[in-house]
Design an enzyme around this catalytic site. Structure first.
Site, PDB file in Angstrom:
ATOM      1  N   SER A 144       1.753  28.736   5.097  1.00 34.94           N
ATOM      2  CA  SER A 144       0.381  27.802   5.296  1.00 34.94           C
ATOM      3  C   SER A 144       0.809  26.683   6.358  1.00 34.94           C
ATOM      4  O   SER A 144       1.759  26.469   6.570  1.00 34.94           O
ATOM      5  CB  SER A 144       0.266  26.953   3.805  1.00 34.94           C
ATOM      6  OG  SER A 144      -0.848  25.840   3.916  1.00 34.94           O
ATOM      7  N   TYR A 157       3.004  22.642  -4.175  1.00 35.44           N
ATOM      8  CA  TYR A 157       2.345  23.728  -3.251  1.00 35.44           C
ATOM      9  C   TYR A 157       3.221  23.450  -1.584  1.00 35.44           C
ATOM     10  O   TYR A 157       3.801  24.517  -0.899  1.00 35.44           O
ATOM     11  CB  TYR A 157       0.856  23.609  -2.709  1.00 35.44           C
ATOM     12  CG  TYR A 157       0.264  24.727  -1.979  1.00 35.44           C
ATOM     13  CD1 TYR A 157      -0.003  26.015  -2.436  1.00 35.44           C
ATOM     14  CD2 TYR A 157      -0.108  24.488  -0.621  1.00 35.44           C
ATOM     15  CE1 TYR A 157      -0.548  26.950  -1.693  1.00 35.44           C
ATOM     16  CE2 TYR A 157      -0.502  25.360   0.217  1.00 35.44           C
ATOM     17  CZ  TYR A 157      -0.915  26.678  -0.377  1.00 35.44           C
ATOM     18  OH  TYR A 157      -1.539  27.648   0.505  1.00 35.44           O
TER      19      TYR A 157
HETATM   20  P1  NAD Z   1      -6.450  34.168  -3.603  1.00 32.37           P
HETATM   21  O1  NAD Z   1      -6.578  33.294  -4.856  1.00 32.37           O
HETATM   22  O2  NAD Z   1      -7.735  35.039  -3.205  1.00 32.37           O
HETATM   23  O3  NAD Z   1      -5.348  35.373  -3.792  1.00 32.37           O
HETATM   24  C1  NAD Z   1      -4.298  35.165  -4.551  1.00 32.37           C
HETATM   25  C2  NAD Z   1      -3.656  36.355  -4.955  1.00 32.37           C
HETATM   26  O4  NAD Z   1      -2.398  36.095  -5.711  1.00 32.37           O
HETATM   27  C3  NAD Z   1      -4.635  37.084  -5.823  1.00 32.37           C
HETATM   28  O5  NAD Z   1      -4.400  38.495  -5.630  1.00 32.37           O
HETATM   29  C4  NAD Z   1      -3.869  36.747  -7.204  1.00 32.37           C
HETATM   30  O6  NAD Z   1      -4.083  37.809  -8.131  1.00 32.37           O
HETATM   31  C5  NAD Z   1      -2.506  36.812  -6.905  1.00 32.37           C
HETATM   32  N1  NAD Z   1      -1.680  36.024  -7.859  1.00 32.37           N
HETATM   33  C6  NAD Z   1      -1.719  34.825  -8.204  1.00 32.37           C
HETATM   34  N2  NAD Z   1      -0.636  34.709  -9.160  1.00 32.37           N
HETATM   35  C7  NAD Z   1       0.043  35.839  -9.575  1.00 32.37           C
HETATM   36  C8  NAD Z   1       1.009  36.155 -10.165  1.00 32.37           C
HETATM   37  N3  NAD Z   1       1.548  35.363 -11.238  1.00 32.37           N
HETATM   38  N4  NAD Z   1       1.420  37.482 -10.134  1.00 32.37           N
HETATM   39  C9  NAD Z   1       0.817  38.288  -9.263  1.00 32.37           C
HETATM   40  N5  NAD Z   1       0.079  37.670  -8.482  1.00 32.37           N
HETATM   41  C10 NAD Z   1      -0.552  36.661  -8.581  1.00 32.37           C
HETATM   42  O7  NAD Z   1      -6.027  33.391  -2.373  1.00 32.37           O
HETATM   43  P2  NAD Z   1      -5.999  33.267  -0.940  1.00 32.37           P
HETATM   44  O8  NAD Z   1      -6.470  32.387  -0.228  1.00 32.37           O
HETATM   45  O9  NAD Z   1      -5.993  34.670  -0.366  1.00 32.37           O
HETATM   46  O10 NAD Z   1      -4.151  33.184  -0.906  1.00 32.37           O
HETATM   47  C11 NAD Z   1      -3.243  34.163  -0.316  1.00 32.37           C
HETATM   48  C12 NAD Z   1      -1.990  33.347   0.151  1.00 32.37           C
HETATM   49  O11 NAD Z   1      -2.388  32.739   1.390  1.00 32.37           O
HETATM   50  C13 NAD Z   1      -1.433  32.300  -0.767  1.00 32.37           C
HETATM   51  O12 NAD Z   1      -0.035  32.241  -0.759  1.00 32.37           O
HETATM   52  C14 NAD Z   1      -1.780  30.849   0.006  1.00 32.37           C
HETATM   53  O13 NAD Z   1      -1.121  29.862  -0.486  1.00 32.37           O
HETATM   54  C15 NAD Z   1      -1.947  31.169   1.386  1.00 32.37           C
HETATM   55  N6  NAD Z   1      -2.992  30.570   2.106  1.00 32.37           N
HETATM   56  C16 NAD Z   1      -4.262  30.580   1.708  1.00 32.37           C
HETATM   57  C17 NAD Z   1      -5.160  29.705   2.458  1.00 32.37           C
HETATM   58  C18 NAD Z   1      -6.483  29.423   2.269  1.00 32.37           C
HETATM   59  O14 NAD Z   1      -7.191  28.517   3.032  1.00 32.37           O
HETATM   60  N7  NAD Z   1      -7.245  30.272   1.545  1.00 32.37           N
HETATM   61  C19 NAD Z   1      -4.405  28.717   3.527  1.00 32.37           C
HETATM   62  C20 NAD Z   1      -3.092  28.687   3.793  1.00 32.37           C
HETATM   63  C21 NAD Z   1      -2.492  29.605   2.884  1.00 32.37           C
END
Ligand code: NAD
Length: 262
Positions: A144, A157
């Site tokens: 991130s 986080y």
């Molecule tokens: P999201 O909530 O759509 O996806 C998260 C995924 O992680 C889901 O498939 C969920 O089921 C899974 N997950 C959560 N807890 C779990 C567990 N205990 N065991 C197995 N799977 C688990 O969110 P996203 O935005 O797609 O996030 C994905 C990654 O991207 C994360 O690491 C997040 O920190 C990172 N990220 C997202 C953003 C953003 O703006 N959306 C920005 C920077 C980084």
């Protein structure tokens, strides 16, 4: 021959958002996929079958919980057993919680560190021996911009993502002589459920309306004034798996509309 047609990939947390987009992009390039994540069983089966149908690859699902190190290691072992190799590992599963440090619940701190930082350690530990033995591997950690800079109320986080940047660099050095690259992608705000879900807590923590959170907290941080798309993150992940990227390792790559340039 599609570029990834001889490769087998795991994408953790690929039942939604960024992970699902990466899984579909790898499948489009010909890779067999292990999906992982939480969610409704019927909805997950629809996604799994959809990937096989749309891209003509094999796609399996593992319910391994990233809270549990043994389940993370088993996820890697079972993928290797099913497909013969594990060539590409994407550590993407992640959760968020927003509160000032004085009020930050300890169980939320523990869960965020386990899922966002410790699970990638277990997965990399399990995946490296096979990748090194074949002299080819691609590990991509979804970090991130909060692996590079901080903002208030996201202590767990931000600590986990800074740690993930350190793990990325260390694993890159250990894999470098063995054809294994390890990089982190550092997205800014991508419009997924993770962002949507933190709006109510941010409204509370900052005493703002929903519109104010979107304008003054989320998009205020991105000079382009646009959310990153999941497809843009997936396209970079595909590039990192290509031969053109074989000298890229240990990098933390922002895709953030310019936010970390400020
Ligand atoms: P999201 O909530 O759509 O996806 C998260 C995924 O992680 C889901 O498939 C969920 O089921 C899974 N997950 C959560 N807890 C779990 C567990 N205990 N065991 C197995 N799977 C688990 O969110 P996203 O935005 O797609 O996030 C994905 C990654 O991207 C994360 O690491 C997040 O920190 C990172 N990220 C997202 C953003 C953003 O703006 N959306 C920005 C920077 C980084």
């Amino acid at each position: 021959m599609r570029p990834l047609s001889s490769k087998n990939a795991i994408v953790t947390g690929s039942t939604s958002g960024i992970g699902l987009a990466i899984a579909r992009a790898f499948a489009a390039e010909g890779a067999n996929i292990t999906l992982n994540g939480l969610g409704d069983a019927d909805a997950i089966e629809l996604e799994r079958a959809g990937i096989e149908r749309d891209f003509g690859v094999k796609c399996r699902y593992s319910a391994a919980n990233m809270m549990n190190g043994q389940e993370v290691a088993a996820l890697v072992r079972e993928a290797e057993k099913t497909f013969g190799t594990l060539d590409i590992l994407v550590n993407n599963a992640g959760i968020q919680y927003v509160a000032p440090i004085e009020e930050f619940p300890e169980d939320k701190w523990d869960a965020i560190i386990r899922i966002n930082l410790t699970a990638p350690f277990h997965a990399i530990k399990a995946a490296l021996p096979g990748m090194k033995s074949r002299n080819w591997g691609r590990i991509i950690n979804i970090a991130s911009v909060h692996a590079l800079v901080a903002s208030p109320f996201k202590s767990a986080y931000i600590s986990a993502k800074h740690g993930l940047a350190g793990l990325t660099k260390t694993a890159a050095l250990e894999g470098a002589a063995h054809g294994v690259t390890v990089n982190a992608i550092a997205p800014g705000y991508v419009w997924t459920s993770l962002v949507e879900k933190q709006i109510p807590d941010t409204m509370k923590a900052r005493n703002m309306t929903e519109q104010e959170v979107k304008r003054d907290v989320l998009l205020a941080a991105q000079p382009t004034k646009g959310f990153v798309t999941v497809e843009e993150i997936a396209a970079l992940a595909v590039f990192l798996c290509s031969d053109a990227a074989k000298q890229m390792t240990g990098a933390v790559l922002p895709v953030d509309g310019g936010s970390t340039a400020e």
